[in-house]
Design a protein around this motif. Structure first.
Motif, short mmCIF file in Angstrom:
data_model
loop_
_atom_site.label_atom_id
_atom_site.label_comp_id
_atom_site.label_asym_id
_atom_site.label_seq_id
_atom_site.Cartn_x
_atom_site.Cartn_y
_atom_site.Cartn_z
N UNK A 65 0.80 -1.22 0.00
CA UNK A 65 0.00 0.00 0.00
C UNK A 65 0.83 1.26 0.00
N UNK A 66 2.07 1.17 0.47
CA UNK A 66 2.91 2.35 0.56
C UNK A 66 3.32 2.86 -0.82
N UNK A 67 3.20 2.02 -1.84
CA UNK A 67 3.55 2.42 -3.20
C UNK A 67 2.34 2.87 -4.01
N UNK A 68 1.17 2.86 -3.40
CA UNK A 68 -0.07 3.24 -4.07
C UNK A 68 -0.29 4.75 -3.90
N UNK A 69 -0.74 5.45 -4.95
CA UNK A 69 -1.06 6.87 -4.77
C UNK A 69 -2.13 7.04 -3.68
N UNK A 70 -1.99 8.07 -2.88
CA UNK A 70 -2.88 8.28 -1.73
C UNK A 70 -4.35 8.25 -2.14
N UNK A 71 -4.68 8.86 -3.26
CA UNK A 71 -6.09 8.92 -3.66
C UNK A 71 -6.66 7.55 -4.04
N UNK A 72 -5.78 6.57 -4.30
CA UNK A 72 -6.22 5.22 -4.67
C UNK A 72 -6.14 4.22 -3.51
N UNK A 73 -5.72 4.68 -2.33
CA UNK A 73 -5.52 3.79 -1.19
C UNK A 73 -6.84 3.38 -0.55
N UNK A 74 -6.87 2.14 -0.06
CA UNK A 74 -7.98 1.69 0.78
C UNK A 74 -7.77 2.31 2.16
N UNK A 120 -7.24 0.78 4.95
CA UNK A 120 -6.12 0.11 5.62
C UNK A 120 -4.78 0.56 5.06
N UNK A 121 -4.71 0.72 3.74
CA UNK A 121 -3.47 1.21 3.13
C UNK A 121 -3.17 2.64 3.59
N UNK A 122 -4.21 3.47 3.70
CA UNK A 122 -4.03 4.84 4.16
C UNK A 122 -3.54 4.85 5.61
N UNK A 123 -4.09 3.97 6.45
CA UNK A 123 -3.65 3.86 7.85
C UNK A 123 -2.18 3.48 7.90
N UNK A 140 0.09 3.94 5.57
CA UNK A 140 0.86 5.07 5.05
C UNK A 140 1.02 6.14 6.13
N UNK A 141 -0.08 6.45 6.83
CA UNK A 141 0.00 7.43 7.91
C UNK A 141 0.93 6.95 9.02
N UNK A 142 0.91 5.65 9.31
CA UNK A 142 1.80 5.12 10.35
C UNK A 142 3.25 5.29 9.95
N UNK A 143 3.56 5.04 8.69
CA UNK A 143 4.94 5.21 8.21
C UNK A 143 5.36 6.67 8.30
N UNK A 144 4.48 7.57 7.87
CA UNK A 144 4.75 9.00 7.97
C UNK A 144 4.89 9.40 9.44
N UNK A 145 3.99 8.87 10.27
CA UNK A 145 4.00 9.20 11.69
C UNK A 145 5.28 8.77 12.38
N UNK A 146 5.79 7.60 12.02
CA UNK A 146 7.04 7.13 12.60
C UNK A 146 8.17 8.09 12.28
N UNK A 147 8.26 8.48 11.03
CA UNK A 147 9.31 9.40 10.61
C UNK A 147 9.16 10.77 11.28
N UNK A 148 7.95 11.28 11.32
CA UNK A 148 7.73 12.62 11.90
C UNK A 148 7.91 12.62 13.41
N UNK A 149 7.61 11.49 14.06
CA UNK A 149 7.82 11.40 15.51
C UNK A 149 9.31 11.53 15.82
#
Length: 165
Positions: free
Chosen positions: A107-116, A118-121, A123-132
């Motif tokens: 899901x991390x390789x899917x464009x955000x607008x096409x994510x389910x 679960x894929x969006x969650x 993706x946000x977790x990956x972004x959140x880890x980095x931003x934390x």
């Protein structure tokens, strides 16, 4: 006035659900199969704090350390850190492996607008880890994020090799 056992928000005796987080507060609420305030989200922020954060991100509100919303957010972040402290006490628990076990890398390789959802969650977790890590570095004036990113890249390469074999 009583308080919600989940988020600590004030509630009235007549309430069946917490207005901040949606927690059931009565036997009547617990018996309902389709509650009127069903909250379907994962995460440690209550709806009140999530709304406050979204308003900050959208520029609709300024960060106000004296506001009730900021106080609620502060409590929830402190509770989240306490939960992470408990996790850190478990011998041999690898937080990245724990996260990866519940995530899908495709899901991390899917464009955000096409994510389910679960894929969006994920993706946000990956972004959140980095931003934390970035917030940690900025708060404590360290360079941990760069070191972590190098280690994470190595871990991803190893995981990719294991998946391929």
């Amino acid at each position: 006035m009583p308080y919600c056992t989940n988020c600590g928000g004030q509630v009235k005796d007549i309430h069946h659900y917490c207005g901040a987080c949606g927690q059931t507060l009565s036997d009547i609420a617990e018996s309902e199969t389709d509650p009127p305030m069903a909250v379907d989200r994962e995460g440690f922020l209550s709806l009140r704090s999530l709304s406050y954060v979204n308003n900050l991100l959208n520029g609709e509100q300024d960060l106000d350390r004296d506001s009730v919303s900021y106080t609620q957010l502060s409590r929830e972040v402190s509770a989240a850190f306490a939960d992470f402290a408990r996790l850190a006490m478990i011998k041999d628990l690898d937080l990245l492996q724990l996260w990866a076990a519940g995530s899908s890398s495709e899901g991390l390789n899917t464009p955000v607008e096409d994510m389910s959802s679960n894929q969006f969650r994920d993706w946000l977790a990956a972004i959140g880890l980095s931003r934390t890590l970035r917030m940690y570095d900025e708060s404590l004036h360290t360079g941990f994020e760069d070191d972590f990113n190098e280690r994470l890249q190595k871990l991803l390469e190893i995981a990719g090799e294991e998946l391929d074999s």
